[in-house]
Design a protein around this motif. Structure first.
Motif, PDB file in Angstrom:
ATOM      1  N   GLN A   3      62.325  24.401  13.388  1.00  0.00           N
ATOM      2  CA  GLN A   3      61.529  24.681  12.199  1.00  0.00           C
ATOM      3  C   GLN A   3      60.063  24.756  12.560  1.00  0.00           C
ATOM      4  OE1 GLN A   3      62.640  21.537   9.388  1.00  0.00           O
ATOM      5  NE2 GLN A   3      63.764  23.065   8.204  1.00  0.00           N
ATOM      6  N   LEU A   4      59.360  25.592  11.841  1.00  0.00           N
ATOM      7  CA  LEU A   4      57.930  25.729  11.997  1.00  0.00           C
ATOM      8  C   LEU A   4      57.275  25.444  10.651  1.00  0.00           C
ATOM      9  CD1 LEU A   4      57.852  29.104  13.987  1.00  0.00           C
ATOM     10  CD2 LEU A   4      57.705  26.801  14.935  1.00  0.00           C
ATOM     11  N   VAL A   5      56.256  24.607  10.646  1.00  0.00           N
ATOM     12  CA  VAL A   5      55.561  24.259   9.408  1.00  0.00           C
ATOM     13  C   VAL A   5      54.072  24.474   9.615  1.00  0.00           C
ATOM     14  CG1 VAL A   5      55.060  22.475   7.726  1.00  0.00           C
ATOM     15  CG2 VAL A   5      57.330  22.585   8.783  1.00  0.00           C
ATOM     16  N   GLU A   6      53.505  25.365   8.800  1.00  0.00           N
ATOM     17  CA  GLU A   6      52.080  25.645   8.883  1.00  0.00           C
ATOM     18  C   GLU A   6      51.290  24.726   7.955  1.00  0.00           C
ATOM     19  OE1 GLU A   6      54.244  29.706   9.044  1.00  0.00           O
ATOM     20  OE2 GLU A   6      54.368  27.829   7.921  1.00  0.00           O
ATOM     21  N   ARG A  27      63.306  21.581  18.015  1.00  0.00           N
ATOM     22  CA  ARG A  27      63.441  22.052  19.385  1.00  0.00           C
ATOM     23  C   ARG A  27      62.037  22.214  19.934  1.00  0.00           C
ATOM     24  NH1 ARG A  27      62.566  27.393  20.355  1.00  0.00           N
ATOM     25  NH2 ARG A  27      64.027  27.460  22.084  1.00  0.00           N
ATOM     26  N   THR A  28      61.904  22.307  21.228  1.00  0.00           N
ATOM     27  CA  THR A  28      60.588  22.523  21.812  1.00  0.00           C
ATOM     28  C   THR A  28      60.306  24.013  21.914  1.00  0.00           C
ATOM     29  OG1 THR A  28      59.179  22.119  23.729  1.00  0.00           O
ATOM     30  CG2 THR A  28      61.527  22.435  24.163  1.00  0.00           C
ATOM     31  N   PHE A  29      59.068  24.364  21.627  1.00  0.00           N
ATOM     32  CA  PHE A  29      58.646  25.750  21.715  1.00  0.00           C
ATOM     33  C   PHE A  29      57.620  25.922  22.833  1.00  0.00           C
ATOM     34  CE2 PHE A  29      60.628  27.620  18.032  1.00  0.00           C
ATOM     35  CZ  PHE A  29      60.866  26.543  17.192  1.00  0.00           C
ATOM     36  N   SER A  30      57.526  24.933  23.722  1.00  0.00           N
ATOM     37  CA  SER A  30      56.461  24.941  24.719  1.00  0.00           C
ATOM     38  C   SER A  30      56.574  26.104  25.696  1.00  0.00           C
ATOM     39  CB  SER A  30      56.449  23.617  25.492  1.00  0.00           C
ATOM     40  OG  SER A  30      57.698  23.419  26.133  1.00  0.00           O
ATOM     41  N   ASN A  80      53.761  19.951  20.451  1.00  0.00           N
ATOM     42  CA  ASN A  80      54.638  21.038  19.996  1.00  0.00           C
ATOM     43  C   ASN A  80      53.985  21.802  18.842  1.00  0.00           C
ATOM     44  OD1 ASN A  80      57.000  22.310  20.784  1.00  0.00           O
ATOM     45  ND2 ASN A  80      58.294  21.183  19.356  1.00  0.00           N
ATOM     46  N   THR A  81      52.708  22.091  19.009  1.00  0.00           N
ATOM     47  CA  THR A  81      51.904  22.676  17.933  1.00  0.00           C
ATOM     48  C   THR A  81      51.072  23.834  18.461  1.00  0.00           C
ATOM     49  OG1 THR A  81      51.789  20.561  16.760  1.00  0.00           O
ATOM     50  CG2 THR A  81      50.141  22.218  16.186  1.00  0.00           C
ATOM     51  N   VAL A  82      50.969  24.858  17.633  1.00  0.00           N
ATOM     52  CA  VAL A  82      50.106  26.007  17.914  1.00  0.00           C
ATOM     53  C   VAL A  82      49.011  26.036  16.854  1.00  0.00           C
ATOM     54  CG1 VAL A  82      49.992  28.517  18.047  1.00  0.00           C
ATOM     55  CG2 VAL A  82      51.943  27.312  18.995  1.00  0.00           C
ATOM     56  N   TYR A  83      47.822  26.417  17.279  1.00  0.00           N
ATOM     57  CA  TYR A  83      46.675  26.436  16.378  1.00  0.00           C
ATOM     58  C   TYR A  83      46.091  27.836  16.266  1.00  0.00           C
ATOM     59  CZ  TYR A  83      46.899  21.434  17.378  1.00  0.00           C
ATOM     60  OH  TYR A  83      47.329  20.144  17.540  1.00  0.00           O
ATOM     61  N   LEU A  84      45.420  28.072  15.149  1.00  0.00           N
ATOM     62  CA  LEU A  84      44.629  29.294  14.993  1.00  0.00           C
ATOM     63  C   LEU A  84      43.278  28.876  14.427  1.00  0.00           C
ATOM     64  CD1 LEU A  84      44.669  32.400  15.250  1.00  0.00           C
ATOM     65  CD2 LEU A  84      45.191  32.473  12.794  1.00  0.00           C
ATOM     66  N   TYR A  97      49.198  33.216   5.915  1.00  0.00           N
ATOM     67  CA  TYR A  97      49.314  33.209   7.367  1.00  0.00           C
ATOM     68  C   TYR A  97      50.588  32.480   7.764  1.00  0.00           C
ATOM     69  CZ  TYR A  97      44.573  34.980   7.899  1.00  0.00           C
ATOM     70  OH  TYR A  97      43.444  35.779   7.872  1.00  0.00           O
ATOM     71  N   SER A  98      51.373  33.129   8.606  1.00  0.00           N
ATOM     72  CA  SER A  98      52.643  32.553   9.060  1.00  0.00           C
ATOM     73  C   SER A  98      52.688  32.520  10.571  1.00  0.00           C
ATOM     74  CB  SER A  98      53.814  33.389   8.549  1.00  0.00           C
ATOM     75  OG  SER A  98      53.839  33.455   7.141  1.00  0.00           O
ATOM     76  N   CYS A  99      53.280  31.472  11.098  1.00  0.00           N
ATOM     77  CA  CYS A  99      53.478  31.423  12.541  1.00  0.00           C
ATOM     78  C   CYS A  99      54.909  31.809  12.864  1.00  0.00           C
ATOM     79  CB  CYS A  99      53.116  30.072  13.137  1.00  0.00           C
ATOM     80  SG  CYS A  99      54.205  28.726  12.700  1.00  0.00           S
ATOM     81  N   ALA A 100      55.089  32.297  14.075  1.00  0.00           N
ATOM     82  CA  ALA A 100      56.390  32.771  14.524  1.00  0.00           C
ATOM     83  C   ALA A 100      56.599  32.361  15.974  1.00  0.00           C
ATOM     84  CB  ALA A 100      56.475  34.282  14.377  1.00  0.00           C
ATOM     85  N   ALA A 101      57.860  32.215  16.345  1.00  0.00           N
ATOM     86  CA  ALA A 101      58.174  31.751  17.696  1.00  0.00           C
ATOM     87  C   ALA A 101      59.305  32.558  18.319  1.00  0.00           C
ATOM     88  CB  ALA A 101      58.574  30.276  17.665  1.00  0.00           C
ATOM     89  N   ARG A 102      59.320  32.543  19.653  1.00  0.00           N
ATOM     90  CA  ARG A 102      60.350  33.194  20.464  1.00  0.00           C
ATOM     91  C   ARG A 102      60.315  34.695  20.344  1.00  0.00           C
ATOM     92  NH1 ARG A 102      66.004  30.733  21.642  1.00  0.00           N
ATOM     93  NH2 ARG A 102      65.561  32.031  23.444  1.00  0.00           N
ATOM     94  N   GLY A 103      59.122  35.235  20.411  1.00  0.00           N
ATOM     95  CA  GLY A 103      58.987  36.677  20.427  1.00  0.00           C
ATOM     96  C   GLY A 103      59.051  37.213  21.847  1.00  0.00           C
ATOM     97  N   SER A 104      58.933  38.514  21.953  1.00  0.00           N
ATOM     98  CA  SER A 104      58.961  39.187  23.246  1.00  0.00           C
ATOM     99  C   SER A 104      57.546  39.299  23.814  1.00  0.00           C
ATOM    100  CB  SER A 104      59.563  40.581  23.094  1.00  0.00           C
ATOM    101  OG  SER A 104      59.327  41.360  24.248  1.00  0.00           O
ATOM    102  N   ALA A 105      57.365  38.879  25.063  1.00  0.00           N
ATOM    103  CA  ALA A 105      56.053  38.994  25.691  1.00  0.00           C
ATOM    104  C   ALA A 105      55.623  40.448  25.860  1.00  0.00           C
ATOM    105  CB  ALA A 105      56.068  38.292  27.047  1.00  0.00           C
TER     106      ALA A 105
END
Length: 127
Positions: A3-6, A27-30, A80-84, A97-105
């Motif tokens: 889960q991702l929570v902004e 889960r870890t998104f590192s 386990n956090t991303v910032y903007l 604004y939404s965050c997203a994970a596991r995209g394609s590089a």
């Protein structure tokens, strides 16, 4: 499962700053590619910024032209956090604004490549 929570959205005057956070759980998104997207009323969701991970080099960051030089994406793997970090905000930055994970590089700006999404946080910039 994950889960991702902004958080961190709000109302700010033009020229002001906000820092959004995207906390991951379950889960870890590192080692994942992470991104921020935004959607303004009546408009399609658009790419804002991304940070990609590789095992052999430092993270790489990418920005939409409209935010380059004003916004900074970063991550804290221990939390386990991303910032903007958003500076010099303008009324046209108003959006959810939404965050997203596991995209394609290889396609960081393509929202269809991201597997996990948060619910979003509202950012409103007054003139």
């Amino acid at each position: 499962q994950g889960q991702l929570v902004e958080s961190g959205g709000g109302l700010v005057q033009a020229g002001g700053s906000l820092r959004l956070s995207c906390a991951a759980s379950g889960r870890t998104f590192s080692s994942d590619n992470m991104a921020w997207f935004r959607q303004a009323p009546g408009k399609e969701r658009e790419f804002v910024a991304a940070i990609t991970w590789t095992s052999w080099s430092a993270d790489r960051t990418y920005y939409a032209d409209s935010v380059k030089g004003r916004f900074t994406i970063s991550r804290d793997n221990a939390k386990n956090t991303v910032y903007l970090q958003m500076n010099s905000l303008q009324p046209e930055d108003t959006a959810v604004y939404s965050c997203a994970a596991r995209g394609s590089a290889a396609h960081v700006s393509d929202q269809n490549t991201y597997l996990f999404w948060g619910q979003g946080t509202q950012v409103t910039v007054s003139s």
